[in-house]
Design an enzyme around this catalytic site. Structure first.
Site, PDB file in Angstrom:
ATOM      1  N   LYS A   1     -66.528  66.857  65.007  1.00  0.00           N
ATOM      2  CA  LYS A   1     -66.696  68.273  65.360  1.00  0.00           C
ATOM      3  C   LYS A   1     -65.786  69.202  64.530  1.00  0.00           C
ATOM      4  CE  LYS A   1     -69.214  67.251  69.446  1.00  0.00           C
ATOM      5  NZ  LYS A   1     -69.063  66.219  70.457  1.00  0.00           N
TER       6      LYS A   1
ATOM      7  N   ASP B   1     -60.806  59.057  72.209  1.00  0.00           N
ATOM      8  CA  ASP B   1     -61.929  59.703  71.549  1.00  0.00           C
ATOM      9  C   ASP B   1     -61.681  61.212  71.621  1.00  0.00           C
ATOM     10  OD1 ASP B   1     -64.227  60.842  70.669  1.00  0.00           O
ATOM     11  OD2 ASP B   1     -65.584  59.700  71.974  1.00  0.00           O
TER      12      ASP B   1
ATOM     13  N   TYR C   1     -68.699  60.358  77.057  1.00  0.00           N
ATOM     14  CA  TYR C   1     -69.696  60.123  76.014  1.00  0.00           C
ATOM     15  C   TYR C   1     -68.958  59.850  74.721  1.00  0.00           C
ATOM     16  CZ  TYR C   1     -73.553  61.029  72.736  1.00  0.00           C
ATOM     17  OH  TYR C   1     -74.498  60.923  71.739  1.00  0.00           O
TER      18      TYR C   1
HETATM   19  C1  LIG Z   1     -69.806  64.812  70.332  1.00  0.00           C
HETATM   20  C2  LIG Z   1     -69.038  63.624  70.721  1.00  0.00           C
HETATM   21  C3  LIG Z   1     -69.256  62.370  70.125  1.00  0.00           C
HETATM   22  C4  LIG Z   1     -70.386  62.121  69.178  1.00  0.00           C
HETATM   23  O1  LIG Z   1     -70.278  62.851  67.993  1.00  0.00           O
HETATM   24  P1  LIG Z   1     -71.604  63.045  67.094  1.00  0.00           P
HETATM   25  O2  LIG Z   1     -71.079  63.773  65.893  1.00  0.00           O
HETATM   26  O3  LIG Z   1     -72.562  63.834  67.927  1.00  0.00           O
HETATM   27  O4  LIG Z   1     -72.116  61.705  66.768  1.00  0.00           O
HETATM   28  C5  LIG Z   1     -68.428  61.335  70.457  1.00  0.00           C
HETATM   29  N1  LIG Z   1     -67.431  61.503  71.335  1.00  0.00           N
HETATM   30  C6  LIG Z   1     -67.181  62.676  71.936  1.00  0.00           C
HETATM   31  C7  LIG Z   1     -66.040  62.807  72.893  1.00  0.00           C
HETATM   32  C8  LIG Z   1     -67.991  63.776  71.666  1.00  0.00           C
HETATM   33  O5  LIG Z   1     -67.770  64.927  72.298  1.00  0.00           O
END
Ligand SMILES: *Cc1c(COP(=O)(O)O)cnc(C)c1O
Length: 429
Positions: free
Chosen positions: A267, A239, A144
């Site tokens: 995060k 990511d 994701y």
């Molecule tokens: C949480 C997450 C996102 C999205 O971040 P948001 O702040 O919710 O938009 C993208 N990539 C990874 C790997 C994530 O865990």
């Protein structure tokens, strides 16, 4: 457990907020439950509107690595607040956080702050396309990367929880440049790069996948991504929105010794406030406006309150043995959960990297999205609901990771393990 106030608030919310929540998985719909409305949280404990306390293993889906309301974060935010909340002009705090990121992650030479992980990945993809002059991107099933159109293909997290392959509202043409391949499948990646490598702008991957439960990269997987992207002039984007400052201070790339061209963060660097960031090699980052032609902007980007929370959080993470201690606690938790299942003769597979873990109800290894999808989701729901009732706040979906924070002590973890033993016995067939 009395949850009347949460129920009442949910009824009110349902009338005016789609699904009653501002992010889908919180609704707890797929586990046949309803959202828990929170009043406050402290350390590893989270308290709902009915006065129930839970040991929290969601940690706001990753940011709260220090636990909730950490005094240094609260102090930093409070003192900055008195100077104002947003100026739309630069402050020294943005430089301090950027310097901390560059120090922590050697592959990042320059970094741009944004407001969410979604913004970070979306912007990184645009930059990769602008830099290479190519359109095609490669991602992996079950990863994701936020909810930007091009990335909502075979995505993990809430998209997986709701069992949808993509999303209405994303035109076919928008995803026609996105290829999604099985995670950990080195051969299919090699094949795609052989056939289409010269058209591929970038390969984006969660170096440790935390949005299909927790799935670690197989030996050689990340290495192959690195080698073949380099050979083909494609950019490798890690990511690390979830793994950055989570699995190690330098992220998964420092753990596995791989240097991507670009990295997305979020995060933890926001310490519980809305922050994302993307960074990488100077030569690439210099393509962003106003230095270069690739446009990206944000009214609240780099705002002082969020920067202060990030700086305070990262400062704490530098404590000696911080990650070792966390690792041991997470190991204790996962071993305890797996053991509880085994005693009840229930098949589970436990995956863990650092303080991120995943528990799957299956007798097989879980190495990719297909494996994760074939696990016993009904069993997961029963386990989730049993654990909630006993005061444990676990992610309400098997397609989400669990997090241990520095605020969890051995007693909290053992309390959770004891609860798991009882719940697992109740699930025994
Ligand atoms: C949480 C997450 C996102 C999205 O971040 P948001 O702040 O919710 O938009 C993208 N990539 C990874 C790997 C994530 O865990």
């Amino acid at each position: 457990m009395n949850r009347e106030n949460s129920k009442k608030l949910f009824v009110r919310a349902l009338d005016i907020i789609p699904g009653g929540v501002n992010s889908p998985v919180r609704a707890c719909k797929n586990v046949g439950n309803e959202p828990t409305f929170i009043d406050h949280a402290q350390g590893c404990m989270i308290f709902d509107e009915d006065g129930n306390g839970y040991i929290d293993y969601i940690g706001s889906w990753g940011p709260m690595i220090l636990g909730h309301s950490h005094p240094s974060v609260i102090d930093a935010v409070s003192s900055v607040l008195k100077r104002g909340t947003s100026f739309g002009a630069p402050t020294d705090l943005e430089i301090i956080l950027a310097e901390m990121v560059v120090d922590a992650v050697p592959s990042i030479e320059m970094v741009r702050m944004v407001n969410s992980g979604t913004e970070a990945t979306m912007s990184a993809i645009r930059l990769a396309r602008g830099f290479t002059g190519r359109d095609t991107i490669v991602k992996f099933d079950g990863c994701y990367h936020g909810h930007a159109d091009a990335l909502l293909v075979e995505a993990g997290s809430g998209v997986a929880t709701l069992s949808i392959p993509g999303s209405p509202g994303v035109p076919k043409s928008f995803v026609s440049h996105t290829l999604s391949l099985p995670y950990n499948d080195i051969d299919s990646f090699i094949e795609v790069m052989e056939k289409r490598g010269e058209n591929i702008a970038c390969v984006i991957v969660e170096p440790v996948a935390g949005n299909m439960g927790l799935v670690a990269p197989k030996h050689g997987f990340l290495e192959t991504l690195r080698d073949l992207t380099k050979q083909n002039g494609s950019l490798l984007i890690f990511d690390e929105v979830m793994t950055g400052f989570r699995v190690a201070y330098g992220g998964a790339q420092s753990l596995y010794g791989i240097s991507p061209d670009m990295t997305c963060l979020g995060k933890i660097i926001g310490g519980g406030l809305p922050v994302g960031a993307y960074g990488g090699r100077r030569e690439i980052m210099e393509h962003i406006a106003p230095q270069g032609p690739v446009y990206q902007a944000g009214t609240l980007s780099g705002n002082p309150v969020a920067m202060a929370a990030g700086i305070a959080t990262l400062t704490q993470l530098k404590a000696p043995d911080f990650y070792d201690t966390l690792d041991k606690k997470a190991d204790r938790l996962l071993s305890g959960l797996v053991n509880a299942a085994e005693k009840a003769e229930i098949n589970v597979t436990g995956n863990r990297v650092g303080s991120m873990l995943g528990l799957f109800f299956t007798d097989r290894e879980v190495l990719n999205f297909d494996n994760a999808k074939t696990c016993d989701l009904e069993m997961f729901s029963a386990f989730y609901n049993g654990m909630l009732e006993k005061g444990n706040f676990l992610a309400p979906s098997q397609f989400e990771a669990l997090f241990v924070s520095a605020a969890h002590d051995t007693e909290h973890i053992d309390t959770t393990i004891t609860a798991a033993k009882e719940v697992m016995q109740g699930l025994r067939k």
